[in-house]
Motif scaffolding. Structure first.
Motif, PDB file in Angstrom:
ATOM      1  N   SER A 146       0.909  -1.325   0.024  1.00 23.44           N
ATOM      2  CA  SER A 146      -0.103  -0.090  -0.077  1.00 23.44           C
ATOM      3  C   SER A 146       0.950   1.256  -0.078  1.00 23.44           C
ATOM      4  CB  SER A 146      -0.944   0.203   1.037  1.00 23.44           C
ATOM      5  OG  SER A 146      -0.303   0.186   2.404  1.00 23.44           O
ATOM      6  N   HIS A 147       2.106   1.208   0.360  1.00 24.00           N
ATOM      7  CA  HIS A 147       3.028   2.454   0.661  1.00 24.00           C
ATOM      8  C   HIS A 147       4.389   1.903   0.219  1.00 24.00           C
ATOM      9  CE1 HIS A 147      -0.558   3.618   2.947  1.00 24.00           C
ATOM     10  NE2 HIS A 147      -0.013   4.740   2.828  1.00 24.00           N
ATOM     11  N   GLU A 148       5.031   3.074  -0.290  1.00 24.31           N
ATOM     12  CA  GLU A 148       6.436   3.038  -0.427  1.00 24.31           C
ATOM     13  C   GLU A 148       7.015   3.996   0.409  1.00 24.31           C
ATOM     14  OE1 GLU A 148       9.189   4.567  -3.968  1.00 24.31           O
ATOM     15  OE2 GLU A 148       8.043   2.564  -4.313  1.00 24.31           O
ATOM     16  N   LEU A 149       7.862   3.637   1.400  1.00 24.89           N
ATOM     17  CA  LEU A 149       8.166   4.613   2.514  1.00 24.89           C
ATOM     18  C   LEU A 149       9.925   4.716   2.460  1.00 24.89           C
ATOM     19  CD1 LEU A 149       6.832   3.157   5.594  1.00 24.89           C
ATOM     20  CD2 LEU A 149       5.793   4.885   4.017  1.00 24.89           C
ATOM     21  N   GLU A 150      10.055   6.163   2.611  1.00 22.33           N
ATOM     22  CA  GLU A 150      11.758   6.334   2.742  1.00 22.33           C
ATOM     23  C   GLU A 150      12.216   6.022   3.998  1.00 22.33           C
ATOM     24  OE1 GLU A 150      13.551   7.873   0.179  1.00 22.33           O
ATOM     25  OE2 GLU A 150      11.870   8.006  -0.976  1.00 22.33           O
ATOM     26  N   PHE A 151      13.393   5.837   4.264  1.00 22.58           N
ATOM     27  CA  PHE A 151      13.711   5.159   5.597  1.00 22.58           C
ATOM     28  C   PHE A 151      13.288   6.133   6.916  1.00 22.58           C
ATOM     29  CE2 PHE A 151      17.071   4.270   8.652  1.00 22.58           C
ATOM     30  CZ  PHE A 151      16.950   2.902   9.005  1.00 22.58           C
ATOM     31  N   THR A 152      13.409   7.431   6.490  1.00 23.11           N
ATOM     32  CA  THR A 152      13.047   8.357   7.522  1.00 23.11           C
ATOM     33  C   THR A 152      11.583   8.364   7.904  1.00 23.11           C
ATOM     34  OG1 THR A 152      12.764  10.220   5.876  1.00 23.11           O
ATOM     35  CG2 THR A 152      15.077   9.864   6.792  1.00 23.11           C
ATOM     36  N   GLN A 153      10.760   7.744   7.263  1.00 20.11           N
ATOM     37  CA  GLN A 153       9.383   7.613   7.517  1.00 20.11           C
ATOM     38  C   GLN A 153       8.974   6.469   8.321  1.00 20.11           C
ATOM     39  OE1 GLN A 153       8.232   7.828   3.111  1.00 20.11           O
ATOM     40  NE2 GLN A 153       6.493   9.360   4.131  1.00 20.11           N
ATOM     41  N   VAL A 154      10.106   5.549   8.542  1.00 22.31           N
ATOM     42  CA  VAL A 154       9.647   4.321   9.488  1.00 22.31           C
ATOM     43  C   VAL A 154       9.313   4.671  10.686  1.00 22.31           C
ATOM     44  CG1 VAL A 154      10.748   2.139  10.497  1.00 22.31           C
ATOM     45  CG2 VAL A 154      11.286   2.896   7.961  1.00 22.31           C
ATOM     46  N   SER A 166      -1.089  -1.193   5.014  1.00 22.60           N
ATOM     47  CA  SER A 166      -1.105  -2.410   4.950  1.00 22.60           C
ATOM     48  C   SER A 166      -0.033  -3.053   4.954  1.00 22.60           C
ATOM     49  CB  SER A 166      -2.029  -2.792   3.559  1.00 22.60           C
ATOM     50  OG  SER A 166      -2.159  -4.225   3.473  1.00 22.60           O
ATOM     51  N   LYS A 167       0.769  -2.979   3.964  1.00 21.23           N
ATOM     52  CA  LYS A 167       2.056  -3.509   3.730  1.00 21.23           C
ATOM     53  C   LYS A 167       3.001  -2.213   3.150  1.00 21.23           C
ATOM     54  CE  LYS A 167       1.999  -7.413   5.585  1.00 21.23           C
ATOM     55  NZ  LYS A 167       2.583  -7.627   6.899  1.00 21.23           N
ATOM     56  N   ALA A 168       4.365  -2.262   3.418  1.00 23.27           N
ATOM     57  CA  ALA A 168       5.274  -1.100   2.811  1.00 23.27           C
ATOM     58  C   ALA A 168       6.555  -1.514   2.176  1.00 23.27           C
ATOM     59  CB  ALA A 168       5.369  -0.057   3.856  1.00 23.27           C
ATOM     60  N   ILE A 169       7.174  -0.982   1.340  1.00 27.26           N
ATOM     61  CA  ILE A 169       8.412  -1.007   1.002  1.00 27.26           C
ATOM     62  C   ILE A 169       9.249   0.132   1.532  1.00 27.26           C
ATOM     63  CG2 ILE A 169       9.972  -0.943  -0.974  1.00 27.26           C
ATOM     64  CD1 ILE A 169       7.673  -2.502  -2.733  1.00 27.26           C
ATOM     65  N   VAL A 170      10.311  -0.203   2.080  1.00 28.22           N
ATOM     66  CA  VAL A 170      10.959   0.851   2.598  1.00 28.22           C
ATOM     67  C   VAL A 170      12.252   0.965   1.811  1.00 28.22           C
ATOM     68  CG1 VAL A 170      12.352   1.542   4.770  1.00 28.22           C
ATOM     69  CG2 VAL A 170      10.182   0.274   4.992  1.00 28.22           C
ATOM     70  N   LYS A 171      12.760   2.149   1.349  1.00 25.69           N
ATOM     71  CA  LYS A 171      13.932   2.512   0.504  1.00 25.69           C
ATOM     72  C   LYS A 171      14.829   3.015   1.443  1.00 25.69           C
ATOM     73  CE  LYS A 171      12.072   4.310  -3.853  1.00 25.69           C
ATOM     74  NZ  LYS A 171      12.211   5.504  -4.780  1.00 25.69           N
ATOM     75  N   VAL A 172      15.835   2.375   1.312  1.00 25.53           N
ATOM     76  CA  VAL A 172      17.173   2.696   2.309  1.00 25.53           C
ATOM     77  C   VAL A 172      18.240   3.004   1.204  1.00 25.53           C
ATOM     78  CG1 VAL A 172      18.852   1.412   3.816  1.00 25.53           C
ATOM     79  CG2 VAL A 172      16.604   0.822   3.828  1.00 25.53           C
ATOM     80  N   GLY A 173      18.640   4.323   1.584  1.00 23.78           N
ATOM     81  CA  GLY A 173      19.738   4.904   0.713  1.00 23.78           C
ATOM     82  C   GLY A 173      19.317   5.078  -0.670  1.00 23.78           C
ATOM     83  N   GLY A 174      17.811   5.430  -0.990  1.00 21.78           N
ATOM     84  CA  GLY A 174      17.501   5.568  -2.301  1.00 21.78           C
ATOM     85  C   GLY A 174      17.343   4.440  -2.793  1.00 21.78           C
ATOM     86  N   GLU A 175      17.463   3.215  -2.483  1.00 21.25           N
ATOM     87  CA  GLU A 175      16.976   1.932  -3.239  1.00 21.25           C
ATOM     88  C   GLU A 175      15.983   1.214  -2.288  1.00 21.25           C
ATOM     89  OE1 GLU A 175      18.621   0.921  -5.845  1.00 21.25           O
ATOM     90  OE2 GLU A 175      19.756   2.664  -5.832  1.00 21.25           O
ATOM     91  N   GLU A 176      15.173   0.341  -3.133  1.00 18.50           N
ATOM     92  CA  GLU A 176      14.228  -0.506  -2.518  1.00 18.50           C
ATOM     93  C   GLU A 176      14.866  -1.638  -1.646  1.00 18.50           C
ATOM     94  OE1 GLU A 176      11.119  -1.780  -4.894  1.00 18.50           O
ATOM     95  OE2 GLU A 176      10.912   0.216  -5.696  1.00 18.50           O
ATOM     96  N   ALA A 177      14.352  -1.810  -0.341  1.00 21.63           N
ATOM     97  CA  ALA A 177      14.832  -2.911   0.492  1.00 21.63           C
ATOM     98  C   ALA A 177      13.964  -3.996   0.540  1.00 21.63           C
ATOM     99  CB  ALA A 177      15.378  -2.375   1.769  1.00 21.63           C
TER     100      ALA A 177
END
Length: 177
Positions: A146-154, A166-177
């Motif tokens: 449901s969301h793509e988050l920047e690491f700072t939004q965790v 619901s479920k999120a992808i977290v980007k770390v250093g500009g890359e998806e993790a």
């Protein structure tokens, strides 16, 4: 070899949605996903071609499914799974319930319907199959996020400031993790 006519997955959480995709990828033609989130159900109809039942608006058909996977883990949904199972059906209790929960089973229904009921705990030998399904493109989890988050939004996510995720992808250093 057994021909499966009608398959139902009860539970529209992340695991239930993935399970529905895996069934489609494995050649099950008619998969019904039952759940409470109209948004998730619509997403699965659109992206994966599954039939859906919104359990907040309609009852599950009784004795209608050859295989039922219960992917919620509550006594209410476990009872619904058994009621939805057709004669000769297999029911997989996949949802993780509270260790102290119990649900009612009409033993005559199990006898008369000739049900096979099985639990699932963990299978450590599925990683290769999972990776192969992802690599083949037959299973695509991305529409389920449901969301793509920047690491700072965790931190905001963990504290609940982001609202319903619901479920999120977290980007770390500009890359998806």
């Amino acid at each position: 070899s057994v021909v499966v006519d009608v398959f139902m997955l009860l539970g529209d959480g992340f695991e239930g949605q993935l399970f529905a995709q895996i069934l489609k990828a494995r050649g099950i033609h008619e998969v019904t996903l039952a759940g409470r989130s109209e948004e998730k159900l619509a997403n699965n109809r659109e992206h994966f071609g599954v039939k859906t039942i919104n359990t907040t608006k309609e009852e599950l058909p009784e004795a209608a499914f050859d295989i039922v996977v219960e992917a919620v883990g509550t006594p209410a949904t476990q009872e619904q799974a058994l009621a939805a199972a057709a004669r000769g059906a297999q029911v997989l209790m996949f949802g993780v319930g509270n260790p102290d929960d119990k649900f009612s089973v009409n033993t005559y229904d199990v006898f008369q319907k000739q049900l096979t009921i099985q639990g699932a705990f963990i299978n450590p030998y599925t990683f290769e199959d999972s990776i192969a399904l992802l690599a083949s493109g037959k299973v695509d989890p991305l529409p389920l996020f449901s969301h793509e988050l920047e690491f700072t939004q965790v931190e905001d996510f963990v504290s609940g400031k982001l609202g319903k995720v619901s479920k999120a992808i977290v980007k770390v250093g500009g890359e998806e993790a």
